[in-house]
Motif scaffolding. Structure first.
Motif, PDB file in Angstrom:
ATOM      1  N   GLU A 158       6.752  -3.229  -4.061  1.00  0.00           N
ATOM      2  CA  GLU A 158       7.128  -1.933  -4.641  1.00  0.00           C
ATOM      3  C   GLU A 158       6.638  -0.763  -3.788  1.00  0.00           C
ATOM      4  O   GLU A 158       7.263   0.299  -3.763  1.00  0.00           O
ATOM      5  CB  GLU A 158       6.559  -1.818  -6.059  1.00  0.00           C
ATOM      6  CG  GLU A 158       7.196  -2.770  -7.069  1.00  0.00           C
ATOM      7  CD  GLU A 158       6.502  -2.709  -8.420  1.00  0.00           C
ATOM      8  OE1 GLU A 158       5.411  -2.097  -8.484  1.00  0.00           O
ATOM      9  OE2 GLU A 158       7.039  -3.273  -9.391  1.00  0.00           O
ATOM     10  N   THR A 159       5.531  -0.957  -3.103  1.00  0.00           N
ATOM     11  CA  THR A 159       4.909   0.133  -2.353  1.00  0.00           C
ATOM     12  C   THR A 159       5.447   0.242  -0.938  1.00  0.00           C
ATOM     13  O   THR A 159       5.836   1.327  -0.489  1.00  0.00           O
ATOM     14  CB  THR A 159       3.379  -0.061  -2.296  1.00  0.00           C
ATOM     15  OG1 THR A 159       2.882  -0.205  -3.621  1.00  0.00           O
ATOM     16  CG2 THR A 159       2.718   1.127  -1.633  1.00  0.00           C
ATOM     17  N   PHE A 160       5.453  -0.853  -0.216  1.00  0.00           N
ATOM     18  CA  PHE A 160       5.901  -0.829   1.179  1.00  0.00           C
ATOM     19  C   PHE A 160       7.409  -1.122   1.267  1.00  0.00           C
ATOM     20  O   PHE A 160       8.206  -0.228   1.521  1.00  0.00           O
ATOM     21  CB  PHE A 160       5.122  -1.860   2.000  1.00  0.00           C
ATOM     22  CG  PHE A 160       3.713  -1.446   2.323  1.00  0.00           C
ATOM     23  CD1 PHE A 160       3.450  -0.538   3.339  1.00  0.00           C
ATOM     24  CD2 PHE A 160       2.642  -1.973   1.619  1.00  0.00           C
ATOM     25  CE1 PHE A 160       2.149  -0.165   3.651  1.00  0.00           C
ATOM     26  CE2 PHE A 160       1.339  -1.604   1.914  1.00  0.00           C
ATOM     27  CZ  PHE A 160       1.094  -0.691   2.931  1.00  0.00           C
ATOM     28  N   ALA A 161       7.778  -2.364   1.092  1.00  0.00           N
ATOM     29  CA  ALA A 161       9.181  -2.769   1.209  1.00  0.00           C
ATOM     30  C   ALA A 161       9.303  -4.225   0.790  1.00  0.00           C
ATOM     31  O   ALA A 161       8.295  -4.914   0.622  1.00  0.00           O
ATOM     32  CB  ALA A 161       9.666  -2.602   2.655  1.00  0.00           C
ATOM     33  N   GLU A 162      10.527  -4.676   0.620  1.00  0.00           N
ATOM     34  CA  GLU A 162      10.756  -6.097   0.367  1.00  0.00           C
ATOM     35  C   GLU A 162      10.244  -6.893   1.562  1.00  0.00           C
ATOM     36  O   GLU A 162      10.520  -6.552   2.711  1.00  0.00           O
ATOM     37  CB  GLU A 162      12.251  -6.372   0.179  1.00  0.00           C
ATOM     38  CG  GLU A 162      12.792  -5.952  -1.166  1.00  0.00           C
ATOM     39  CD  GLU A 162      12.292  -6.847  -2.291  1.00  0.00           C
ATOM     40  OE1 GLU A 162      12.171  -8.069  -2.060  1.00  0.00           O
ATOM     41  OE2 GLU A 162      11.990  -6.320  -3.376  1.00  0.00           O
ATOM     42  N   PRO A 163       9.462  -7.943   1.334  1.00  0.00           N
ATOM     43  CA  PRO A 163       8.898  -8.691   2.466  1.00  0.00           C
ATOM     44  C   PRO A 163       9.965  -9.468   3.222  1.00  0.00           C
ATOM     45  O   PRO A 163      10.948  -9.936   2.635  1.00  0.00           O
ATOM     46  CB  PRO A 163       7.900  -9.636   1.798  1.00  0.00           C
ATOM     47  CG  PRO A 163       8.447  -9.829   0.415  1.00  0.00           C
ATOM     48  CD  PRO A 163       9.068  -8.515   0.042  1.00  0.00           C
TER      49      PRO A 163
ATOM     50  N   GLU B 174      -3.517   2.726  -1.539  1.00  0.00           N
ATOM     51  CA  GLU B 174      -3.887   3.819  -0.625  1.00  0.00           C
ATOM     52  C   GLU B 174      -2.650   4.386   0.062  1.00  0.00           C
ATOM     53  O   GLU B 174      -2.507   5.596   0.218  1.00  0.00           O
ATOM     54  CB  GLU B 174      -4.889   3.313   0.419  1.00  0.00           C
ATOM     55  CG  GLU B 174      -5.425   4.380   1.345  1.00  0.00           C
ATOM     56  CD  GLU B 174      -6.374   5.337   0.640  1.00  0.00           C
ATOM     57  OE1 GLU B 174      -6.708   6.382   1.252  1.00  0.00           O
ATOM     58  OE2 GLU B 174      -6.794   5.054  -0.511  1.00  0.00           O
ATOM     59  N   TYR B 175      -1.763   3.487   0.470  1.00  0.00           N
ATOM     60  CA  TYR B 175      -0.522   3.929   1.108  1.00  0.00           C
ATOM     61  C   TYR B 175       0.315   4.756   0.138  1.00  0.00           C
ATOM     62  O   TYR B 175       0.831   5.827   0.495  1.00  0.00           O
ATOM     63  CB  TYR B 175       0.266   2.709   1.593  1.00  0.00           C
ATOM     64  CG  TYR B 175       1.625   3.046   2.156  1.00  0.00           C
ATOM     65  CD1 TYR B 175       1.758   3.666   3.392  1.00  0.00           C
ATOM     66  CD2 TYR B 175       2.789   2.731   1.442  1.00  0.00           C
ATOM     67  CE1 TYR B 175       3.009   3.969   3.913  1.00  0.00           C
ATOM     68  CE2 TYR B 175       4.038   3.036   1.951  1.00  0.00           C
ATOM     69  CZ  TYR B 175       4.140   3.657   3.184  1.00  0.00           C
ATOM     70  OH  TYR B 175       5.380   3.961   3.688  1.00  0.00           O
ATOM     71  N   ALA B 176       0.431   4.282  -1.107  1.00  0.00           N
ATOM     72  CA  ALA B 176       1.210   5.013  -2.109  1.00  0.00           C
ATOM     73  C   ALA B 176       0.591   6.368  -2.396  1.00  0.00           C
ATOM     74  O   ALA B 176       1.303   7.390  -2.472  1.00  0.00           O
ATOM     75  CB  ALA B 176       1.315   4.184  -3.392  1.00  0.00           C
TER      76      ALA B 176
END
Length: 384
Positions: free
Chosen positions: A356-361, A323-325
């Motif tokens: 891949e969508t948000f960021a490296e955790p 959804e974010y993407a």
């Protein structure tokens, strides 16, 4: 700082799985619910989680630096005046009443109470009490009319309109009787909703009378039921940095307030039936996104309820990432900062999609450190 400065919203997205619990009761004593996407969901009201967040503040921040919300401001001010002057309780109460009268706050049903809860900083009330400290005996000796005239000269309203503590600046204040005391909230908190359908269940319980058992009497001393459910919740809140700057008039204090809010919002939990269910958990996902356009609640990821037979949290995380993407791509938004903390196994597709969508955790303390650095730079650029 005026609100014409560049806008920055800090969106906080959380997925949290809660075991059988009754976090937030309705008028029947059962867990609150809502229909969304055509099915019944578990719901925890925004008010419940805002209060839990405020309570968590008290575990980290000195009480004197925070606010309190009460009908009993008059009695509290009386105590403050008594503590810093030689006046007795009766004289202190008279001065307290005179100091609060210009605020035009309606009286409540009980003597000394206000008609509604008033949200104010403890230091603000100390500042109001200090206005009469050096003249307490002189003022107490005046007749009512002369006392009111002298109090009118004092900046009582100004004391409540400046130097706001962090929680008033974040959550705002409304005073119907005197709009000049209103503070626009810098924080929006959504009702938490389960990402999947939920059924209400009941725990039938009995309590044994220990003394009757000694006499070998049978039967329970008490019986009852408690409604409960369990859910993976999507939680969302957004903080307006520009409104915080306006409310606090201090860039560093505003950045600290955001950091404290994100910390306490993520780590807090409403306490309803806490001893009966021991429901306290930590989120499985916290994503923080700084934006310059508008807050964006991603609850639409769950309009079609998650129907996984198992792994609801992981399926919910994948839905959230997609959804974010999709929202970012479709609307052309480019967040100025994104940070992610999650607990999903690196060996499964969920972790890969989130990364891949948000960021490296990162670990939660690193998320907070990165957010502070970004916001400090943002405030610095706005001040130039």
């Amino acid at each position: 700082m005026p609100l014409t400065e560049p806008r920055t919203y800090i969106d906080v997205h959380i997925l949290q799985t809660v075991p059988p619990a009754n976090l937030n009761r309705d008028d029947q004593g059962n867990p609150k619910e809502a229909y969304f996407g055509g099915v019944r969901r578990s719901r925890v009201s925004s008010q419940a989680w805002k209060r839990a967040t405020r309570i968590h503040f008290t575990e980290r921040i000195p009480e004197q630096d925070l606010a309190t919300r009460t009908r009993r401001i008059s009695s509290t001010l009386t105590e403050r005046i008594s503590a810093i002057t030689d006046l007795d309780d009766e004289a202190s109460a008279r001065l307290a009443g005179a100091l609060l009268k210009p605020l035009k706050i309606s009286g409540g049903k009980r003597e000394g109470d206000t008609a509604y809860l008033f949200f104010y900083g403890r230091r603000q009330l100390d500042d109001v009490a200090a206005l009469v400290r050096d003249r307490a005996a002189e003022l107490a000796a005046l007749e009512d009319k002369e006392l009111a005239a002298e109090i009118e000269k004092l900046p009582v309203q100004e004391k409540f309109s400046s130097g706001h503590p962090m929680d008033v600046a974040l959550f705002g204040r409304m005073v119907a009787d005197l709009p000049a005391l209103n503070v626009d909230a810098a924080t929006q908190v959504a009702h938490a909703l389960s990402t999947h359908p939920v059924e209400l269940e009941f725990d039938y319980f009995t309590a044994v009378d220990d003394e009757t058992q000694k006499g070998q009497e049978t039967g329970a001393g008490m019986i009852g039921t408690i409604g409960f459910n369990s859910a993976t919740l999507y939680r969302f809140a957004s903080v307006s940095l520009h409104q915080l700057l306006h409310n606090l008039a201090d860039g560093e204090a505003a950045v600290t307030a955001v950091e404290e809010f994100v910390t306490s919002f993520a780590r807090s939990m409403p306490t309803g039936y806490g001893n009966a269910f021991a429901h306290r958990t930590l989120p499985s996902l916290v994503a923080v996104v700084a934006r310059t356009d508008q807050p964006v609640n991603l609850v639409s990821a769950f309009e079609e309820p998650v129907m996984a037979a198992s792994g609801i949290a992981a399926a919910s995380a994948r839905r959230l990432a997609r959804e974010y993407a999709n929202a970012t791509r479709a609307w052309g938004d480019t967040p100025s900062f994104t940070a992610l903390c999650h607990t999903f196994d690196d060996s499964v597709d969920t972790a890969k999609l989130l990364d891949e969508t948000f960021a490296e955790p990162v670990a939660f303390p690193e998320l907070l450190a990165g957010l502070r650095t970004h916001l400090t730079d943002t405030v610095g650029r706005a001040a130039r």
